[in-house]
Design a protein around this motif. Structure first.
Motif, short mmCIF file in Angstrom:
data_model
loop_
_atom_site.label_atom_id
_atom_site.label_comp_id
_atom_site.label_asym_id
_atom_site.label_seq_id
_atom_site.Cartn_x
_atom_site.Cartn_y
_atom_site.Cartn_z
N LEU A 165 -30.43 5.23 -39.54
CA LEU A 165 -31.76 5.40 -39.14
C LEU A 165 -32.15 6.77 -39.45
CD1 LEU A 165 -30.34 4.21 -35.57
CD2 LEU A 165 -32.03 3.26 -36.73
N ALA A 166 -31.74 7.72 -39.92
CA ALA A 166 -32.08 8.94 -40.26
C ALA A 166 -32.81 8.94 -41.47
CB ALA A 166 -30.99 9.92 -40.34
N ALA A 167 -32.34 7.79 -42.40
CA ALA A 167 -32.89 7.66 -43.87
C ALA A 167 -33.93 6.67 -43.46
CB ALA A 167 -31.86 7.22 -44.85
N GLY A 168 -33.83 5.78 -42.80
CA GLY A 168 -34.96 4.47 -42.68
C GLY A 168 -36.04 4.90 -41.89
N LEU A 169 -35.84 5.65 -40.86
CA LEU A 169 -37.15 5.95 -40.03
C LEU A 169 -38.35 6.72 -40.59
CD1 LEU A 169 -35.67 6.19 -36.62
CD2 LEU A 169 -37.46 4.56 -37.22
N PRO A 170 -37.91 7.61 -41.35
CA PRO A 170 -38.91 8.69 -42.27
C PRO A 170 -39.39 7.89 -43.20
CG PRO A 170 -37.02 9.99 -41.84
CD PRO A 170 -36.60 8.60 -41.45
N ALA A 171 -38.66 6.92 -43.87
CA ALA A 171 -39.26 5.92 -45.00
C ALA A 171 -40.38 4.86 -44.24
CB ALA A 171 -38.04 5.10 -45.59
N VAL A 172 -40.19 4.40 -43.21
CA VAL A 172 -41.09 3.50 -42.41
C VAL A 172 -42.30 4.32 -42.04
CG1 VAL A 172 -41.22 1.99 -40.42
CG2 VAL A 172 -39.06 2.00 -41.91
N ALA A 173 -41.96 5.50 -41.56
CA ALA A 173 -43.06 6.29 -41.02
C ALA A 173 -43.99 6.57 -42.36
CB ALA A 173 -42.71 7.65 -40.44
N ASP A 174 -43.40 6.84 -43.24
CA ASP A 174 -44.49 7.24 -44.77
C ASP A 174 -44.85 5.98 -45.04
OD1 ASP A 174 -45.14 9.12 -46.60
OD2 ASP A 174 -43.82 7.90 -47.89
N GLU B 96 -37.86 -1.90 -47.97
CA GLU B 96 -36.43 -1.07 -47.95
C GLU B 96 -36.40 -0.31 -46.62
OE1 GLU B 96 -35.96 0.68 -51.60
OE2 GLU B 96 -36.20 -1.09 -52.85
N GLY B 97 -37.27 0.53 -46.51
CA GLY B 97 -37.13 1.47 -45.25
C GLY B 97 -36.84 0.60 -43.98
N ILE B 98 -37.60 -0.51 -43.67
CA ILE B 98 -37.45 -1.21 -42.64
C ILE B 98 -36.07 -1.94 -42.66
CG2 ILE B 98 -38.33 -3.52 -41.34
CD1 ILE B 98 -41.02 -3.06 -42.69
N GLU B 99 -35.40 -2.38 -43.68
CA GLU B 99 -34.15 -3.06 -43.65
C GLU B 99 -32.95 -1.96 -43.46
OE1 GLU B 99 -33.87 -6.91 -46.06
OE2 GLU B 99 -33.66 -5.06 -47.40
N GLN B 100 -33.42 -0.76 -44.04
CA GLN B 100 -32.23 0.42 -43.72
C GLN B 100 -32.38 0.59 -42.18
OE1 GLN B 100 -29.39 2.87 -44.95
NE2 GLN B 100 -30.49 1.51 -46.18
N THR B 101 -33.61 0.60 -41.56
CA THR B 101 -33.59 0.89 -40.08
C THR B 101 -33.15 -0.23 -39.04
OG1 THR B 101 -35.67 2.21 -40.58
CG2 THR B 101 -35.38 1.69 -38.45
N LEU B 102 -33.31 -1.55 -39.76
CA LEU B 102 -32.88 -2.46 -38.93
C LEU B 102 -31.30 -2.63 -39.00
CD1 LEU B 102 -35.08 -5.48 -39.98
CD2 LEU B 102 -34.67 -4.77 -37.40
N ALA C 118 -30.18 -0.10 -36.52
CA ALA C 118 -30.27 -0.50 -35.27
C ALA C 118 -29.35 -1.60 -34.92
CB ALA C 118 -31.54 -1.06 -34.96
N TYR C 119 -28.91 -2.42 -35.75
CA TYR C 119 -27.78 -3.49 -35.64
C TYR C 119 -26.57 -2.60 -35.34
CZ TYR C 119 -24.14 -6.79 -36.51
OH TYR C 119 -23.04 -7.50 -36.34
N LEU C 120 -26.12 -1.73 -36.37
CA LEU C 120 -24.79 -1.13 -36.22
C LEU C 120 -24.87 -0.21 -34.81
CD1 LEU C 120 -24.25 0.72 -39.63
CD2 LEU C 120 -22.97 -1.36 -38.63
N ALA C 121 -26.07 0.49 -34.25
CA ALA C 121 -26.05 1.04 -33.11
C ALA C 121 -25.86 0.25 -32.13
CB ALA C 121 -27.46 1.61 -32.97
N ALA C 122 -26.34 -0.89 -32.00
CA ALA C 122 -26.26 -1.99 -31.01
C ALA C 122 -24.58 -2.46 -30.79
CB ALA C 122 -27.12 -3.19 -31.00
N VAL C 123 -24.16 -2.74 -32.11
CA VAL C 123 -22.89 -3.41 -31.91
C VAL C 123 -21.86 -2.10 -31.38
CG1 VAL C 123 -20.79 -3.93 -33.26
CG2 VAL C 123 -23.07 -4.82 -33.76
N ALA C 124 -22.12 -0.99 -31.78
CA ALA C 124 -21.30 0.32 -31.24
C ALA C 124 -21.41 0.50 -29.65
CB ALA C 124 -21.72 1.65 -31.86
N PHE C 125 -22.89 0.21 -29.34
CA PHE C 125 -23.21 0.19 -27.75
C PHE C 125 -22.45 -0.76 -26.95
CE2 PHE C 125 -26.26 -0.35 -24.33
CZ PHE C 125 -25.96 0.87 -23.73
N ALA C 126 -22.58 -1.80 -27.58
CA ALA C 126 -21.95 -3.12 -26.75
C ALA C 126 -20.62 -2.89 -26.62
CB ALA C 126 -22.10 -4.13 -27.25
N SER C 127 -19.81 -2.26 -27.47
CA SER C 127 -18.50 -1.99 -27.26
C SER C 127 -18.13 -0.60 -26.31
CB SER C 127 -17.62 -1.71 -28.41
OG SER C 127 -16.19 -1.41 -28.28
#
Length: 351
Positions: A197-206, A212-218, A221-230
Motif C-alpha cells: 500500500l505504501a508503494a501503490g498509493l503514491p503511484a495511484v495518486a500520481d 501497475e499502481g492500482i494493482e499494487q494497491t489492490l 488491500a487484499y492482504l490487509a483484509a485477509v489479515a484483518f479477517a483472521s
C-alpha cells in the motif's frame, strides 16, 4: 509459539481489463444460473459489460452506506422473489456489504468485484445499521466464494476516494498487528500489505489511471483484509464503527482520519508490531512512516470535516469503551480515549 490460525477458503482472480470473462467463469464454476447483480447506479458503466456475460435475473441498485437494516430487507426480498441462486456485487464496501447481508440469510454464494480498496470482499465480517447503532458479526456464509480484481475498474475512482479507501486498507493492516486474535501469520500478511500500500498509493495518486499502481494497491488491500479477517477487529475499527453508525460518517474517510491517532496510542505498548510497521514503511518508526505517506497523499485530517459534532466525543465514549478488546496493547481510560477522540475530531497534530 502457540496460536491457532484459520485460513478462509476463497478463490481470488487478478484479471486487469478482463472482468466480464473472469466473472462469467466464476459464476459458471459456482453453478450459478440466476444472478442477482448488485451495483449502484453510480457503477452502471462498470457493471454493464459484466452483466452482458452472465445470466442476470435481477439488477439491484439500492446501495446505502453502512447497510441500513431496511435496505438489506428490501434486497433480501427481491432476491427471494427473483429466485436468485448467486450474487454478484460490483462496487465498494457498501455494495459488498449489501451482498453479504443477503447471503447471511439466504446462504447464496457471492462473486465480489471490488471498485475500491475497501477489503470487505476478503472477510467473513458483516455489518448492519439500525438507527444510530452499527452491528457487526462474523459468519462464513458471508465470505465471497470468489473475488475478481480488475485494475481497469478503478481507473476512474476519484483521487480523494482512492486516498481514503487505501488508508482504510492500511487501517486493516495496522489493526491486524494487535487485533484480539492476531497471530504471527496475520502480522506477516499485514506487514507485506503495508509495504504494498505504501508503494501503490503514491503511484495511484500520481497517475490515477496507471494499472501497475492500482494493482499494487489492490494486492495490499487484499492482504490487509485477509489479515484483518483472521486477527479480528481491534481498537481502531471499534472506534470507527461506533462513530460511523452514530453520526453517519463516511466509512473510508473516518478510518483515514482515526488511524494515525490509534497508531500513536498503541505503538509504544507494542514494540514488535511497531518495528514491523516501521520496516514495512522503510522508516525510522511506524508513526513517521504513516505521517510521511499521509503528507504525500494529502489525507483526510479531521472528523469534524465529515460531519461529526463536537459533543459527539462524549456521546460515543461509552459505546467505544465497551467495544475495545480487553487485550488492546495500551490501557484504555476515559481520559486517554477522550483525548484521542478530541484530537481526531479537531485534526490536531500528533506528537
Amino acid at each position: 509459539m502457540k496460536f491457532t490460525h484459520a485460513t478462509l477458503p476463497q478463490r481470488v482472480v487478478f484479471a486487469a481489463g478482463e472482468s466480464p470473462a473472469a466473472v462469467a467463469a466464476e459464476v459458471e464454476a459456482l453453478g450459478g444460473s440466476k444472478v442477482m447483480l448488485i451495483a449502484s447506479d453510480r457503477e452502471k458503466e462498470l457493471a454493464d459489460p459484466i452483466a452482458k456475460e452472465i445470466p442476470v435475473v435481477l439488477r439491484h441498485e439500492e446501495v446505502v452506506m453502512h447497510v441500513p437494516v431496511d435496505v438489506a430487507g428490501r434486497a433480501l426480498r427481491t432476491a427471494v422473489d427473483a429466485g436468485a441462486d448467486i450474487l454478484v456485487s460490483i462496487g465498494g464496501g457498501s455494495t459488498t456489504g449489501l451482498a453479504k447481508a443477503v447471503a447471511l440469510t439466504t446462504g447464496l454464494p457471492i462473486v465480489a468485484v471490488p471498485t475500491t480498496y475497501a477489503g470487505s470482499e476478503a472477510t467473513n465480517v458483516w455489518g448492519l445499521t439500525e438507527g444510530e447503532t452499527k452491528t457487526t458479526g462474523v459468519d462464513d456464509k458471508v465470505l465471497p466464494a470468489s473475488v475478481v480484481y480488475d485494475a481497469g475498474l478503478l481507473t476512474s475512482l476519484p483521487g480523494e476516494m482512492t486516498v481514503a479507501s487505501g488508508l482504510n486498507a492500511m487501517a486493516h493492516c495496522v489493526d491486524s498487528m494487535w487485533g484480539p486474535r492476531a497471530d504471527p501469520i496475520d502480522r506477516a500478511l499485514a506487514q507485506e500489505g503495508i509495504r504494498a500500500l505504501a508503494a501503490g498509493l503514491p503511484a495511484v495518486a500520481d497517475d490515477p489511471t496507471g494499472v501497475e499502481g492500482i494493482e499494487q494497491t489492490l494486492y495490499g488491500a487484499y492482504l490487509a483484509a485477509v489479515a484483518f479477517a483472521s486477527a479480528g477487529s481491534g481498537m481502531h475499527h471499534k472506534i470507527c464503527h461506533v462513530l460511523g453508525g452514530m453520526f453517519n460518517l463516511p466509512h473510508a474517510q473516518t478510518h483515514a482520519v482515526v488511524l494515525p491517532y490509534v497508531l500513536a496510542f498503541n505503538a509504544p505498548h507494542a514494540p514488535e508490531a511497531e518495528a514491523r510497521i516501521a520496516q514495512a514503511f522503510g522508516s525510522r518508526n511506524a508513526g513517521a512512516g504513516l505521517t510521511a505517506l499521509r503528507q504525500v497523499l494529502d489525507a483526510p485530517r479531521a472528523l469534524r470535516d465529515y460531519g461529526m459534532p463536537e459533543d459527539g466525543v462524549a456521546k460515543a465514549l461509552g459505546p467505544i469503551t465497551k467495544a475495545i478488546p480487553d487485550n488492546n496493547p495500551a490501557p484504555v481510560t476515559d481520559e486517554n480515549l477522550t483525548a484521542l477522540l478530541k484530537a481526531a475530531w479537531a485534526g490536531d497534530p500528533i506528537h
